[in-house]
Design a protein around this motif. Structure first.
Motif, PDB file in Angstrom:
ATOM      1  N   GLN A 106      -4.914  -1.719  -1.345  1.00 39.91           N
ATOM      2  CA  GLN A 106      -5.551  -2.781  -1.968  1.00 39.91           C
ATOM      3  C   GLN A 106      -6.372  -3.870  -0.969  1.00 39.91           C
ATOM      4  O   GLN A 106      -5.552  -3.935   0.067  1.00 39.91           O
ATOM      5  CB  GLN A 106      -4.244  -3.639  -2.405  1.00 39.91           C
ATOM      6  N   TYR A 132      -5.596   4.244  -2.262  1.00 41.02           N
ATOM      7  CA  TYR A 132      -4.778   3.455  -2.833  1.00 41.02           C
ATOM      8  C   TYR A 132      -4.716   2.084  -2.157  1.00 41.02           C
ATOM      9  O   TYR A 132      -3.864   1.155  -2.877  1.00 41.02           O
ATOM     10  CB  TYR A 132      -3.557   3.950  -3.582  1.00 41.02           C
ATOM     11  N   LYS A 191       1.757   6.692  -7.267  1.00 42.01           N
ATOM     12  CA  LYS A 191       0.469   7.553  -7.325  1.00 42.01           C
ATOM     13  C   LYS A 191       1.138   9.146  -7.340  1.00 42.01           C
ATOM     14  O   LYS A 191       0.730  10.032  -8.105  1.00 42.01           O
ATOM     15  CB  LYS A 191      -0.441   7.406  -6.815  1.00 42.01           C
ATOM     16  N   ASN A 214       2.485   1.467  -3.615  1.00 46.88           N
ATOM     17  CA  ASN A 214       1.515   2.245  -4.597  1.00 46.88           C
ATOM     18  C   ASN A 214       1.230   3.577  -4.337  1.00 46.88           C
ATOM     19  O   ASN A 214       1.217   4.176  -5.331  1.00 46.88           O
ATOM     20  CB  ASN A 214       0.302   1.165  -4.357  1.00 46.88           C
ATOM     21  N   THR A 215       1.192   4.025  -3.182  1.00 48.16           N
ATOM     22  CA  THR A 215       0.812   5.300  -2.830  1.00 48.16           C
ATOM     23  C   THR A 215       1.933   6.281  -3.289  1.00 48.16           C
ATOM     24  O   THR A 215       1.551   7.346  -4.057  1.00 48.16           O
ATOM     25  CB  THR A 215       0.313   5.514  -1.201  1.00 48.16           C
ATOM     26  N   ASP A 228       0.753  -1.344   0.030  1.00 41.20           N
ATOM     27  CA  ASP A 228      -0.056  -0.144  -0.078  1.00 41.20           C
ATOM     28  C   ASP A 228       0.736   1.163   0.043  1.00 41.20           C
ATOM     29  O   ASP A 228       0.530   2.242  -0.563  1.00 41.20           O
ATOM     30  CB  ASP A 228      -1.031   0.057   1.122  1.00 41.20           C
TER      31      ASP A 228
END
Length: 131
Positions: free
Chosen positions: A116, A114, A32, A28-29, A25
């Motif tokens: 998951q 974001y 972004k 992913n963040t 997580d």
């Protein structure tokens, strides 16, 4: 005459920080956030290694995420975020520290956007029908 601005000293840890989230997580963040930041060149990524290759303020470096070991029961997941030089060595550059400071502010506030969902695998046992 104006005195020249003095750059803030780079912390001993290079600006590294810890987030109370899973590595996936957090990774992913960060991705972004990086693609939307002015001045950041997004050059590549390696999810399995938790890395992003970026350029910022004329420097090229890696932003790394690492899952930390849970040391006490109930502690929860934690991820360490730091910067490495292009060859994987520790870096204490001002550009890397500044970018990490931006990420340290934004990641905790944006990670929920974001995150998951965790899907547990089925046990493979057939479900019983009620009698």
């Amino acid at each position: 005459m104006r005195p020249e601005p003095v750059a803030a000293p780079v912390p001993a840890d290079g600006g590294a920080f810890t987030v109370a989230e899973s590595m996936l997580d957090t990774w992913n963040t960060i991705g972004k956030i990086l693609v939307g930041l002015d001045g950041v060149g997004y050059e590549g990524r390696a999810q399995m290694l938790g890395l992003y290759v970026v350029s910022y303020r004329g420097e090229r470096f890696l932003v790394r995420t690492r899952a930390l070991v849970i040391e006490t029961p109930g502690q929860g997941l934690r991820t360490r975020v730091d910067a490495l030089g292009p060859e994987g060595q520790a870096t204490r550059s001002a550009a890397a520290a500044d970018l990490l400071q931006v990420l340290a502010r934004r990641v905790p506030a944006e990670v929920a956007l974001y995150r998951q969902p965790v899907k547990l695998p089925s046990t493979g046992k057939p479900r019983r029908k009620p009698l």
